[in-house]
Design a protein around this motif. Structure first.
Motif, PDB file in Angstrom:
ATOM      1  N   GLY A  81     -75.989 -16.192 -28.619  1.00 14.40           N
ATOM      2  CA  GLY A  81     -77.062 -17.174 -28.832  1.00 14.40           C
ATOM      3  C   GLY A  81     -77.804 -17.466 -27.540  1.00 14.40           C
ATOM      4  O   GLY A  81     -77.382 -17.042 -26.457  1.00 14.40           O
ATOM      5  N   PHE A  82     -78.894 -18.202 -27.664  1.00 13.27           N
ATOM      6  CA  PHE A  82     -79.689 -18.504 -26.468  1.00 13.27           C
ATOM      7  C   PHE A  82     -78.830 -19.246 -25.435  1.00 13.27           C
ATOM      8  O   PHE A  82     -78.818 -18.904 -24.258  1.00 13.27           O
ATOM      9  CB  PHE A  82     -80.926 -19.338 -26.836  1.00 13.27           C
ATOM     10  CG  PHE A  82     -81.884 -19.435 -25.694  1.00 13.27           C
ATOM     11  CD1 PHE A  82     -82.766 -18.391 -25.413  1.00 13.27           C
ATOM     12  CD2 PHE A  82     -81.878 -20.534 -24.862  1.00 13.27           C
ATOM     13  CE1 PHE A  82     -83.627 -18.460 -24.332  1.00 13.27           C
ATOM     14  CE2 PHE A  82     -82.744 -20.619 -23.777  1.00 13.27           C
ATOM     15  CZ  PHE A  82     -83.619 -19.579 -23.516  1.00 13.27           C
ATOM     16  N   THR A  83     -78.081 -20.243 -25.879  1.00 15.87           N
ATOM     17  CA  THR A  83     -77.224 -20.993 -24.954  1.00 15.87           C
ATOM     18  C   THR A  83     -75.968 -20.202 -24.626  1.00 15.87           C
ATOM     19  O   THR A  83     -75.518 -20.189 -23.472  1.00 15.87           O
ATOM     20  CB  THR A  83     -76.816 -22.350 -25.582  1.00 15.87           C
ATOM     21  OG1 THR A  83     -77.959 -22.907 -26.247  1.00 15.87           O
ATOM     22  CG2 THR A  83     -76.331 -23.329 -24.540  1.00 15.87           C
ATOM     23  N   GLY A  84     -75.429 -19.532 -25.658  1.00 13.89           N
ATOM     24  CA  GLY A  84     -74.183 -18.789 -25.472  1.00 13.89           C
ATOM     25  C   GLY A  84     -74.259 -17.792 -24.325  1.00 13.89           C
ATOM     26  O   GLY A  84     -73.314 -17.661 -23.541  1.00 13.89           O
ATOM     27  N   GLN A  85     -75.402 -17.108 -24.192  1.00 13.40           N
ATOM     28  CA  GLN A  85     -75.523 -16.096 -23.123  1.00 13.40           C
ATOM     29  C   GLN A  85     -75.325 -16.728 -21.737  1.00 13.40           C
ATOM     30  O   GLN A  85     -74.711 -16.136 -20.842  1.00 13.40           O
ATOM     31  CB  GLN A  85     -76.880 -15.398 -23.201  1.00 13.40           C
ATOM     32  CG  GLN A  85     -78.037 -16.357 -22.978  1.00 13.40           C
ATOM     33  CD  GLN A  85     -79.417 -15.709 -22.998  1.00 13.40           C
ATOM     34  OE1 GLN A  85     -79.573 -14.567 -22.602  1.00 13.40           O
ATOM     35  NE2 GLN A  85     -80.406 -16.459 -23.475  1.00 13.40           N
TER      36      GLN A  85
ATOM     37  N   LEU B 281     -65.127  -9.603 -33.069  1.00 10.97           N
ATOM     38  CA  LEU B 281     -66.142  -9.757 -34.109  1.00 10.97           C
ATOM     39  C   LEU B 281     -65.722 -10.884 -35.054  1.00 10.97           C
ATOM     40  O   LEU B 281     -64.587 -10.914 -35.531  1.00 10.97           O
ATOM     41  CB  LEU B 281     -66.315  -8.456 -34.879  1.00 10.97           C
ATOM     42  CG  LEU B 281     -67.051  -7.376 -34.092  1.00 10.97           C
ATOM     43  CD1 LEU B 281     -67.244  -6.128 -34.920  1.00 10.97           C
ATOM     44  CD2 LEU B 281     -68.406  -7.878 -33.574  1.00 10.97           C
ATOM     45  N   CYS B 282     -66.637 -11.790 -35.295  1.00 10.76           N
ATOM     46  CA  CYS B 282     -66.239 -13.026 -35.955  1.00 10.76           C
ATOM     47  C   CYS B 282     -67.464 -13.675 -36.601  1.00 10.76           C
ATOM     48  O   CYS B 282     -68.516 -13.772 -35.970  1.00 10.76           O
ATOM     49  CB  CYS B 282     -65.691 -13.900 -34.826  1.00 10.76           C
ATOM     50  SG  CYS B 282     -64.841 -15.312 -35.374  1.00 10.76           S
ATOM     51  N   ASP B 283     -67.308 -14.106 -37.858  1.00 17.33           N
ATOM     52  CA  ASP B 283     -68.430 -14.715 -38.570  1.00 17.33           C
ATOM     53  C   ASP B 283     -67.964 -16.047 -39.150  1.00 17.33           C
ATOM     54  O   ASP B 283     -66.870 -16.115 -39.726  1.00 17.33           O
ATOM     55  CB  ASP B 283     -68.868 -13.757 -39.699  1.00 17.33           C
ATOM     56  CG  ASP B 283     -70.200 -14.152 -40.293  1.00 17.33           C
ATOM     57  OD1 ASP B 283     -70.381 -15.351 -40.621  1.00 17.33           O
ATOM     58  OD2 ASP B 283     -71.067 -13.271 -40.436  1.00 17.33           O
TER      59      ASP B 283
ATOM     60  N   GLY C 103     -71.871 -30.729 -23.544  1.00 17.45           N
ATOM     61  CA  GLY C 103     -73.036 -30.185 -22.854  1.00 17.45           C
ATOM     62  C   GLY C 103     -73.783 -31.303 -22.155  1.00 17.45           C
ATOM     63  O   GLY C 103     -73.195 -32.346 -21.819  1.00 17.45           O
ATOM     64  N   PHE C 104     -75.078 -31.093 -21.964  1.00 18.00           N
ATOM     65  CA  PHE C 104     -75.896 -32.176 -21.397  1.00 18.00           C
ATOM     66  C   PHE C 104     -75.756 -33.415 -22.282  1.00 18.00           C
ATOM     67  O   PHE C 104     -75.704 -34.534 -21.790  1.00 18.00           O
ATOM     68  CB  PHE C 104     -77.354 -31.711 -21.294  1.00 18.00           C
ATOM     69  CG  PHE C 104     -78.237 -32.786 -20.752  1.00 18.00           C
ATOM     70  CD1 PHE C 104     -78.152 -33.151 -19.431  1.00 18.00           C
ATOM     71  CD2 PHE C 104     -79.114 -33.464 -21.576  1.00 18.00           C
ATOM     72  CE1 PHE C 104     -78.932 -34.182 -18.923  1.00 18.00           C
ATOM     73  CE2 PHE C 104     -79.900 -34.484 -21.090  1.00 18.00           C
ATOM     74  CZ  PHE C 104     -79.807 -34.834 -19.760  1.00 18.00           C
ATOM     75  N   ASP C 105     -75.725 -33.191 -23.607  1.00 22.25           N
ATOM     76  CA  ASP C 105     -75.233 -34.242 -24.518  1.00 22.25           C
ATOM     77  C   ASP C 105     -73.734 -34.036 -24.586  1.00 22.25           C
ATOM     78  O   ASP C 105     -73.315 -33.006 -25.130  1.00 22.25           O
ATOM     79  CB  ASP C 105     -75.767 -34.081 -25.947  1.00 22.25           C
ATOM     80  CG  ASP C 105     -77.268 -34.226 -26.054  1.00 22.25           C
ATOM     81  OD1 ASP C 105     -77.736 -35.326 -26.157  1.00 22.25           O
ATOM     82  OD2 ASP C 105     -77.940 -33.176 -26.065  1.00 22.25           O
TER      83      ASP C 105
ATOM     84  N   ASP D 288     -85.338 -23.513 -30.024  1.00 28.78           N
ATOM     85  CA  ASP D 288     -85.385 -24.196 -31.321  1.00 28.78           C
ATOM     86  C   ASP D 288     -84.031 -24.374 -31.993  1.00 28.78           C
ATOM     87  O   ASP D 288     -83.931 -25.059 -33.008  1.00 28.78           O
ATOM     88  CB  ASP D 288     -86.438 -23.576 -32.246  1.00 28.78           C
ATOM     89  CG  ASP D 288     -85.929 -22.382 -33.007  1.00 28.78           C
ATOM     90  OD1 ASP D 288     -85.036 -21.697 -32.486  1.00 28.78           O
ATOM     91  OD2 ASP D 288     -86.428 -22.145 -34.128  1.00 28.78           O
ATOM     92  N   GLY D 289     -82.950 -23.812 -31.399  1.00 30.64           N
ATOM     93  CA  GLY D 289     -81.595 -24.087 -31.909  1.00 30.64           C
ATOM     94  C   GLY D 289     -81.341 -25.585 -31.893  1.00 30.64           C
ATOM     95  O   GLY D 289     -80.782 -26.156 -32.837  1.00 30.64           O
ATOM     96  N   THR D 290     -81.776 -26.249 -30.827  1.00 30.58           N
ATOM     97  CA  THR D 290     -81.578 -27.691 -30.697  1.00 30.58           C
ATOM     98  C   THR D 290     -82.528 -28.449 -31.615  1.00 30.58           C
ATOM     99  O   THR D 290     -82.178 -29.480 -32.197  1.00 30.58           O
ATOM    100  CB  THR D 290     -81.789 -28.099 -29.214  1.00 30.58           C
ATOM    101  OG1 THR D 290     -80.786 -27.436 -28.447  1.00 30.58           O
ATOM    102  CG2 THR D 290     -81.674 -29.593 -29.004  1.00 30.58           C
TER     103      THR D 290
ATOM    104  N   PRO E 176     -81.475 -29.223 -17.916  1.00 35.69           N
ATOM    105  CA  PRO E 176     -80.388 -29.739 -18.762  1.00 35.69           C
ATOM    106  C   PRO E 176     -79.841 -28.760 -19.818  1.00 35.69           C
ATOM    107  O   PRO E 176     -78.633 -28.617 -19.941  1.00 35.69           O
ATOM    108  CB  PRO E 176     -81.011 -30.951 -19.463  1.00 35.69           C
ATOM    109  CG  PRO E 176     -82.292 -31.237 -18.771  1.00 35.69           C
ATOM    110  CD  PRO E 176     -82.718 -30.014 -18.025  1.00 35.69           C
ATOM    111  N   GLY E 177     -80.738 -28.103 -20.578  1.00 35.29           N
ATOM    112  CA  GLY E 177     -80.297 -27.392 -21.787  1.00 35.29           C
ATOM    113  C   GLY E 177     -79.486 -26.141 -21.523  1.00 35.29           C
ATOM    114  O   GLY E 177     -78.477 -25.887 -22.195  1.00 35.29           O
ATOM    115  N   TYR E 178     -79.911 -25.341 -20.531  1.00 36.72           N
ATOM    116  CA  TYR E 178     -79.332 -23.997 -20.428  1.00 36.72           C
ATOM    117  C   TYR E 178     -78.757 -23.687 -19.045  1.00 36.72           C
ATOM    118  O   TYR E 178     -78.242 -22.594 -18.817  1.00 36.72           O
ATOM    119  CB  TYR E 178     -80.389 -22.959 -20.863  1.00 36.72           C
ATOM    120  CG  TYR E 178     -80.981 -23.419 -22.168  1.00 36.72           C
ATOM    121  CD1 TYR E 178     -80.219 -23.387 -23.334  1.00 36.72           C
ATOM    122  CD2 TYR E 178     -82.252 -24.019 -22.217  1.00 36.72           C
ATOM    123  CE1 TYR E 178     -80.705 -23.915 -24.520  1.00 36.72           C
ATOM    124  CE2 TYR E 178     -82.747 -24.539 -23.405  1.00 36.72           C
ATOM    125  CZ  TYR E 178     -81.963 -24.482 -24.552  1.00 36.72           C
ATOM    126  OH  TYR E 178     -82.425 -25.012 -25.720  1.00 36.72           O
TER     127      TYR E 178
END
Ligand SMILES: NC(=O)c1ccc[n+]([C@@H]2O[C@H](COP(=O)([O-])OP(=O)(O)OC[C@H]3O[C@@H](n4cnc5c(N)ncnc54)[C@H](OP(=O)(O)O)[C@@H]3O)[C@@H](O)[C@H]2O)c1
Length: 435
Positions: free
Chosen positions: A23-27, A82-84, A159-161, A200-202, A375-377
């Motif tokens: 994900g965007f943050t996960g990376q 691998l996980c869903d 996280g930041f929150d 936009d995930g947030t 803050p976010g990433y």
């Protein structure tokens, strides 16, 4: 190597797994874990893995992280799982292989619970970066007892929150000679010439979260929280918009999860450890009158649309338009992130040593700050990974029992603040307490 805490059971292949690594943050969380693993923050080598739905995406994330850290490769030393979320067996298999899952798959209201369930049932601890009170408190209601039985820690909002706010209140309390009874925090986010935005995930998490406020009230009734007593003078709430003399700009109440998370921490510290509860209010500085007008217009439109299914569809489809460019599907560029920073300023008041906080007016004040990068990433991955390091390395200082905790409740006795300071999320005293 000394055994690390954070999960029960015999030796597991991994100490930590980053789920939602693509994900965007996960990376960025992956990058930060690799940095911590290489930086000697942990006793001995870290055995870790990335997890997600697509092997190709996970490999690409590892390659990118290696490149950014100036390493030839990360792949060989890091496992790939691998996980869903839709496949309970794959979640159980992930949880069985690790002591701790760093869960970056959101919105948590849709994807979070199966991960918590799998972790609790399979003896792994779990840390997330949710800013969604309904999810956070819902997990407390459903899994606190089971997590305690299993001896695992489920710690949301790392996280930041809401790590800066929650740990910032505790830092302020610890720096005041006397009894801190109330704190107001003011958030300022500064960006460079190219501005800044949020992925936009947030935005999705906010849209679905705010559309469901009524259920949060019901959930809190169901939990039946013990009321937190007001000690000292009652903290007055400010208006919806006000001019802050301290910052010479307009401020509004902070819409994130900080207030609810701090309250949970304060309730825990009061009921379990008999610490004096601190009242807390969170505000964000928004700039001049023009910014206030823009924000009010966008806010009213948002609150109207979020109540209807069609409105929510529109908000989700066009984040950029409805947030006046604050949220985008692409997320911020590296340059935007590098030029952005935050400051959270805490104004605390209380009673000097020997003064009874139940009588009279507060007679000491203190001002502290938490400062950090974007803050976010940048700050969020640092906070999440340092929370993970504290959980693994400072295990003896965690609450004696497992359970579902807020960060302040879980980490108040650990070295988390020192660890954050070393990674650039810095806590400091601005004005010393004066009687
Ligand atoms: N606390 C904070 O301050 C803070 C800061 C940043 C982000 N966040 C939160 O972090 C969360 C993620 O945000 P983001 O912007 O990174 O979102 P994102 O880019 O959309 O990432 C979502 C991740 O979830 C994965 N995913 C989605 N459905 C899945 C499923 N069924 N099974 C397994 N994985 C699944 C995606 O995997 P694929 O790659 O396979 O699609 C992706 O890795 C949001 O809830 C956001 O609010 C919080």
């Amino acid at each position: 190597m000394a055994a690390r805490g954070g999960g029960g059971g015999a030796e597991r292949p991994y100490e930590l797994v980053v789920f939602g690594a693509s994900g965007f943050t996960g990376q960025f969380v992956v990058e930060e874990v690799a940095r911590a693993a290489a930086g000697g923050e942990l006793r001995g080598p870290l055995r870790w893995a990335v997890a997600g739905r697509s092997r190709d995406k996970l490999q690409a994330v590892l390659e990118r992280a290696a490149e950014r850290l100036g390493k030839a490769a990360l792949g060989a030393e890091v496992g790939v799982l691998l996980c869903d979320v839709g496949d309970a067996g794959s979640l159980a298999a992930m949880a069985r292989q690790t002591r701790l899952v760093l869960n970056c798959v959101g919105p948590y209201r849709f994807f979070g619970e199966p991960v918590v369930k799998a972790c609790v049932e399979n003896g792994a601890s779990c840390i997330d970066i949710s800013g969604e009170p309904q999810f956070l408190e819902g997990m407390y209601l459903k899994y606190n007892e089971k997590a305690a039985e299993k001896g695992v820690y489920v710690i949301g909002s790392c996280g930041f929150d809401s790590i800066p706010a929650d740990m910032g209140v505790l830092y302020t309390r610890d720096k005041l000679k006397g009894t801190l009874t109330a704190v107001e925090s003011f958030l300022t986010v500064k960006s460079g010439p190219e501005g800044s935005c949020i992925h936009d995930g947030t935005w999705k998490s906010a849209v679905y979260g705010l559309s469901d406020q009524d259920n949060l009230k019901k959930l809190r009734k169901q939990i039946g929280y013990t009321p937190v007593p007001v000690v000292g003078a009652k903290l007055k709430r400010r208006g919806l918009v006000f001019y802050s003399q301290e910052f010479k700009e307009y401020s509004i109440p902070f819409m994130g999860s900080d207030v609810s998370v701090v309250k949970r921490s304060q309730r825990y510290l009061h009921t379990q450890l008999q610490e004096t509860p601190v009242q807390y209010a969170a505000y964000a500085n928004v700039g001049g009158f023009g910014s206030v007008m823009k924000l009010m217009f966008a806010g009213i439109l948002f609150l109207l649309l979020v109540k209807f299914s069609l409105g929510r569809k529109l908000l989700i489809k066009y984040p950029e338009f409805f947030s006046a460019g604050r949220f985008t599907k692409k997320g911020p560029t590296q340059k935007q992130m590098d030029e952005t920073s935050f400051t959270m300023t805490f104004f605390g008041e209380g009673y000097s040593e020997g003064q009874d906080p139940q009588k009279g007016n507060p007679n000491v004040k203190i001002c502290t700050q938490v400062k950090g990068p974007e803050p976010g990433y940048i700050a969020t991955p640092i906070a999440m990974v340092q929370a993970a390091v504290a959980l693994l390395e400072d295990a003896a200082c965690l609450p004696a029992q497992g359970g579902v905790y807020s960060p302040g409740a879980a980490f108040s006795k650990t070295k988390l603040i020192d660890r954050l300071n070393k990674r650039g999320v810095e806590f400091s005293v601005i004005t010393k307490p004066e009687v």
